[in-house]
Write a protein that holds these residues in place. Structure first.
Motif, PDB file in Angstrom:
ATOM      1  N   LYS A 151      91.094  60.582  55.952  1.00 35.59           N
ATOM      2  CA  LYS A 151      90.764  61.714  56.764  1.00 35.59           C
ATOM      3  C   LYS A 151      91.718  61.462  58.056  1.00 35.59           C
ATOM      4  O   LYS A 151      91.881  62.544  59.059  1.00 35.59           O
ATOM      5  CB  LYS A 151      89.404  61.912  57.509  1.00 35.59           C
ATOM      6  N   GLY A 152      92.441  60.235  58.050  1.00 39.02           N
ATOM      7  CA  GLY A 152      93.458  60.063  59.570  1.00 39.02           C
ATOM      8  C   GLY A 152      93.495  58.864  59.893  1.00 39.02           C
ATOM      9  O   GLY A 152      92.382  57.981  59.731  1.00 39.02           O
ATOM     10  N   GLY A 204      96.344  55.877  62.183  1.00 37.18           N
ATOM     11  CA  GLY A 204      97.657  55.536  62.504  1.00 37.18           C
ATOM     12  C   GLY A 204      98.340  56.844  63.241  1.00 37.18           C
ATOM     13  O   GLY A 204      99.637  56.831  63.309  1.00 37.18           O
ATOM     14  N   GLY A 205      97.396  57.598  63.853  1.00 36.44           N
ATOM     15  CA  GLY A 205      98.212  58.758  64.550  1.00 36.44           C
ATOM     16  C   GLY A 205      98.271  60.008  63.763  1.00 36.44           C
ATOM     17  O   GLY A 205      99.037  61.083  64.037  1.00 36.44           O
ATOM     18  N   ARG A 206      98.174  59.765  62.528  1.00 37.52           N
ATOM     19  CA  ARG A 206      98.461  60.937  61.380  1.00 37.52           C
ATOM     20  C   ARG A 206      97.088  61.584  60.797  1.00 37.52           C
ATOM     21  O   ARG A 206      96.226  60.756  60.742  1.00 37.52           O
ATOM     22  CB  ARG A 206      99.072  60.685  59.978  1.00 37.52           C
ATOM     23  N   SER A 207      97.051  62.878  60.714  1.00 36.33           N
ATOM     24  CA  SER A 207      95.830  63.441  60.330  1.00 36.33           C
ATOM     25  C   SER A 207      95.849  63.473  58.776  1.00 36.33           C
ATOM     26  O   SER A 207      96.923  62.794  58.154  1.00 36.33           O
ATOM     27  CB  SER A 207      96.087  65.298  60.681  1.00 36.33           C
ATOM     28  N   ALA A 208      94.997  63.770  57.978  1.00 40.42           N
ATOM     29  CA  ALA A 208      94.793  63.947  56.630  1.00 40.42           C
ATOM     30  C   ALA A 208      95.810  64.531  56.053  1.00 40.42           C
ATOM     31  O   ALA A 208      96.355  64.085  55.002  1.00 40.42           O
ATOM     32  CB  ALA A 208      93.244  64.646  56.386  1.00 40.42           C
ATOM     33  N   LYS A 209      96.193  65.826  56.645  1.00 44.26           N
ATOM     34  CA  LYS A 209      97.093  66.598  56.016  1.00 44.26           C
ATOM     35  C   LYS A 209      98.392  65.963  56.137  1.00 44.26           C
ATOM     36  O   LYS A 209      99.410  65.842  55.284  1.00 44.26           O
ATOM     37  CB  LYS A 209      97.289  67.938  56.685  1.00 44.26           C
ATOM     38  N   GLN A 210      98.710  65.360  57.256  1.00 47.60           N
ATOM     39  CA  GLN A 210     100.120  64.595  57.476  1.00 47.60           C
ATOM     40  C   GLN A 210     100.292  63.440  56.632  1.00 47.60           C
ATOM     41  O   GLN A 210     101.273  62.982  56.139  1.00 47.60           O
ATOM     42  CB  GLN A 210     100.089  63.985  58.845  1.00 47.60           C
ATOM     43  N   ILE A 211      99.110  62.872  56.229  1.00 46.78           N
ATOM     44  CA  ILE A 211      99.290  61.460  55.329  1.00 46.78           C
ATOM     45  C   ILE A 211      99.709  61.911  53.993  1.00 46.78           C
ATOM     46  O   ILE A 211     100.603  61.294  53.733  1.00 46.78           O
ATOM     47  CB  ILE A 211      97.785  60.679  55.386  1.00 46.78           C
ATOM     48  N   VAL A 212      99.334  63.004  53.623  1.00 40.84           N
ATOM     49  CA  VAL A 212      99.916  63.568  52.269  1.00 40.84           C
ATOM     50  C   VAL A 212     101.079  64.099  52.530  1.00 40.84           C
ATOM     51  O   VAL A 212     102.097  63.798  51.410  1.00 40.84           O
ATOM     52  CB  VAL A 212      98.684  64.358  51.701  1.00 40.84           C
ATOM     53  N   GLU A 213     101.432  64.779  53.264  1.00 42.39           N
ATOM     54  CA  GLU A 213     102.799  65.444  53.381  1.00 42.39           C
ATOM     55  C   GLU A 213     103.903  64.558  53.672  1.00 42.39           C
ATOM     56  O   GLU A 213     105.014  64.694  52.875  1.00 42.39           O
ATOM     57  CB  GLU A 213     102.699  66.347  54.716  1.00 42.39           C
ATOM     58  N   VAL A 214     103.648  63.586  54.476  1.00 47.92           N
ATOM     59  CA  VAL A 214     104.812  62.276  54.655  1.00 47.92           C
ATOM     60  C   VAL A 214     105.334  61.715  53.177  1.00 47.92           C
ATOM     61  O   VAL A 214     106.139  61.352  53.136  1.00 47.92           O
ATOM     62  CB  VAL A 214     104.685  61.447  55.965  1.00 47.92           C
ATOM     63  N   ILE A 215     104.268  61.498  52.458  1.00 42.33           N
ATOM     64  CA  ILE A 215     104.346  60.834  51.307  1.00 42.33           C
ATOM     65  C   ILE A 215     104.941  61.817  50.143  1.00 42.33           C
ATOM     66  O   ILE A 215     105.946  61.496  49.538  1.00 42.33           O
ATOM     67  CB  ILE A 215     103.172  60.173  50.795  1.00 42.33           C
ATOM     68  N   GLU A 216     104.661  62.818  50.140  1.00 44.80           N
ATOM     69  CA  GLU A 216     105.201  63.864  49.188  1.00 44.80           C
ATOM     70  C   GLU A 216     106.345  64.360  49.455  1.00 44.80           C
ATOM     71  O   GLU A 216     107.149  64.751  48.725  1.00 44.80           O
ATOM     72  CB  GLU A 216     103.999  65.107  48.996  1.00 44.80           C
ATOM     73  N   ALA A 217     106.745  64.410  50.715  1.00 42.00           N
ATOM     74  CA  ALA A 217     108.253  64.718  51.274  1.00 42.00           C
ATOM     75  C   ALA A 217     109.158  63.876  50.925  1.00 42.00           C
ATOM     76  O   ALA A 217     110.293  64.128  50.686  1.00 42.00           O
ATOM     77  CB  ALA A 217     107.829  64.799  52.780  1.00 42.00           C
ATOM     78  N   ASP A 265      84.544  64.364  60.657  1.00 41.30           N
ATOM     79  CA  ASP A 265      84.971  64.142  59.088  1.00 41.30           C
ATOM     80  C   ASP A 265      83.980  63.454  58.556  1.00 41.30           C
ATOM     81  O   ASP A 265      83.814  63.448  57.271  1.00 41.30           O
ATOM     82  CB  ASP A 265      86.154  63.391  59.526  1.00 41.30           C
ATOM     83  N   LEU A 266      83.217  62.525  58.864  1.00 42.73           N
ATOM     84  CA  LEU A 266      82.120  61.785  57.793  1.00 42.73           C
ATOM     85  C   LEU A 266      81.375  62.685  57.638  1.00 42.73           C
ATOM     86  O   LEU A 266      80.750  62.333  56.536  1.00 42.73           O
ATOM     87  CB  LEU A 266      81.598  60.510  59.169  1.00 42.73           C
ATOM     88  N   LYS A 267      80.626  63.529  58.404  1.00 42.96           N
ATOM     89  CA  LYS A 267      79.509  64.402  58.167  1.00 42.96           C
ATOM     90  C   LYS A 267      80.117  65.467  57.028  1.00 42.96           C
ATOM     91  O   LYS A 267      79.267  65.495  56.045  1.00 42.96           O
ATOM     92  CB  LYS A 267      79.199  65.275  59.262  1.00 42.96           C
ATOM     93  N   ARG A 268      81.189  65.859  56.892  1.00 40.81           N
ATOM     94  CA  ARG A 268      81.757  66.834  55.884  1.00 40.81           C
ATOM     95  C   ARG A 268      81.984  65.719  54.889  1.00 40.81           C
ATOM     96  O   ARG A 268      81.699  66.328  53.328  1.00 40.81           O
ATOM     97  CB  ARG A 268      83.065  67.202  56.233  1.00 40.81           C
TER      98      ARG A 268
END
Length: 431
Positions: free
Chosen positions: A55-56, A58-71, A116-119
């Motif tokens: 969910k996040g 090292g300063g990256r959001s959940a979306k950014q974690i996936v985006e930087v790897i897939e990029a 995030d934990l609740k969701r």
């Protein structure tokens, strides 16, 4: 080439397995702890934690974690088991640096936001419900529960909605510190990887981790056995039959693998030929072994018409009992070829190599030479298989799960009576 193992000053171990000719690298960071370390009140926390770190971090959001790897042309994944938790990245060769950074952030610096934990608790509640609605998931959970009742191995890795609800960001983060402690971690890379670069990255990203809060040692597990028969409105009956077996560290580990292969490992196996080809009792039937560090099971899974469940249980019992007599040399040779083939084919995947090496270091403290493993498989004799089968049946204990129409539920006591020569068995199904 044999993978090389290094140990950092804080206990993190690093495995490098270069594979010439590959343009990609697989990185696995594996913690040698999982759901087996949970007590009942924390059941499912290891799996919940694995979800939460994505969910996040090292300063990256959940979306950014996936985006930087897939990029970078990569893929990221994770898995929680009873005895280990694994974070995996597949990437082009230049993606190792970024991949190591991202996993280090997940393991050491997750955000742990309360919202995030609740969701995520809601997501896992749906996952638990989905497993309960999926017959070939639920029947295995019922069998596992019967085999190891009242013990961590007998509880679902997903946990329960009650145990998951008890976790807070603070308590889950404390769990993380113990679960992903440096002395439990193996950083394993295979494929297009340079050893010096891997060691530099491992030192940079994992070498400064402080020792974790010690978790209680996982207690030895005993095979309990029992019956879980549950009526459910389905087209087919689902059966899982479990017997106590040896663990990974036992000298009879490969004997168990070969026993399962001969019994029901493929289309030429005894169960497939007898139950499906000769009698038409099941479309799907197979045997397998599931092993942990100190204990294991020999299992049979089958799906059949409810009206055929009792006969199928008798046939399975007969074939299992037949393993106490010597198998013929052709049958044994075929099983050895299949087992070695699956092991060597698996090593053609960089990710499988990285995961396998990490698992071996966690279990044995070193990697195992495939050629030596193959020789250990070849050293198993027909008498070894008969001896192990006799030992397994000597416990006179099984764990049986049946899920399906009411007419199928009698298959559970029928299996035990046929296998152990019991008389009338008291039986109260769960409706």
């Amino acid at each position: 080439m044999t993978p090389r193992v290094h140990t950092l000053a804080n206990g993190v171990r690093v495995v490098c397995d270069p594979v010439p000719g590959l343009q990609t690298v697989a990185l696995s960071v594996v913690a040698g702890r999982g759901a087996r370390w949970e007590d009942e009140s924390r059941s499912g926390w290891s799996h919940l934690l694995e979800h939460m770190v994505f969910k996040g971090g090292g300063g990256r959001s959940a979306k950014q974690i996936v985006e930087v790897i897939e990029a970078e042309g990569g893929h990221i994944n994770a898995a929680t088991g009873y005895e280990r938790t694994s974070f995996q990245i597949r990437a082009l060769s230049h993606g190792l640096d970024l991949g190591s950074q991202v996993i280090a952030d997940l393991v050491q610096r997750p955000t742990m936001d309360a919202g995030d934990l609740k969701r995520e608790k809601q997501v896992i509640a749906q996952e638990i419900a989905e497993a309960a609605d999926t017959p070939d998931d639920l029947v295995f959970e019922l069998a596992q529960e019967a085999a190891f009742e009242g013990q961590p191995l007998g509880r679902s890795i997903l946990g329960t909605t009650k145990s998951i609800a008890a976790a807070t960001p603070e308590t889950l983060d404390l769990w993380r510190v113990g679960l992903y402690a440096p002395e439990t971690l193996v950083v394993s890379a295979a494929g297009a990887v340079d050893e010096d670069e891997l060691l530099r990255l491992a030192e940079r990203d994992f070498g400064h981790m402080a020792p974790g809060r010690a978790l209680a040692v996982a207690e030895p597990t005993q095979f309990a056995g029992g019956v879980r028969a549950k009526a459910k409105r389905l087209e087919q009956a689902n059966l899982v039959l479990l017997l106590p077996a040896v663990g990974v560290l036992d000298p009879d580990y490969f004997t168990l693998r070969l026993l399962a292969e001969i019994l029901g490992g493929g289309m030429a196996s005894r169960l497939f030929q007898e139950a499906r080809e000769k009698r038409g009792l099941a479309y799907a039937i197979d045997a397998y072994s599931e092993t942990y560090s100190d204990v294991g099971v020999l299992g049979v899974f089958a799906g059949c018409a409810a009206t055929d469940a009792e006969e199928l249980a008798r046939v399975a019992a007969g074939e299992i009992a037949g393993m106490t007599t010597l198998v013929d040399e052709a049958e044994l040779a075929r099983a050895k070829a299949q087992l070695k083939g699956s092991m060597f084919m698996g090593r053609e995947s960089a990710l499988a190599r990285a995961e396998q090496a990490a698992g071996q270091v966690l279990m044995f403290g070193r990697t195992l030479d495939p050629e030596i493993v193959a020789r250990e498989v070849d050293a198993v004799m027909a008498g070894d298989i008969a001896r192990l089968a006799t030992w397994i049946l000597g416990h006179k204990r099984s764990a049986v799960a049946v899920l399906g129409p009411k007419t199928a539920l009698r298959a559970a006591p029928v299996f035990e009576a046929a296998l152990f020569g019991l008389g009338a068995v008291d039986f109260t199904p769960t409706y």
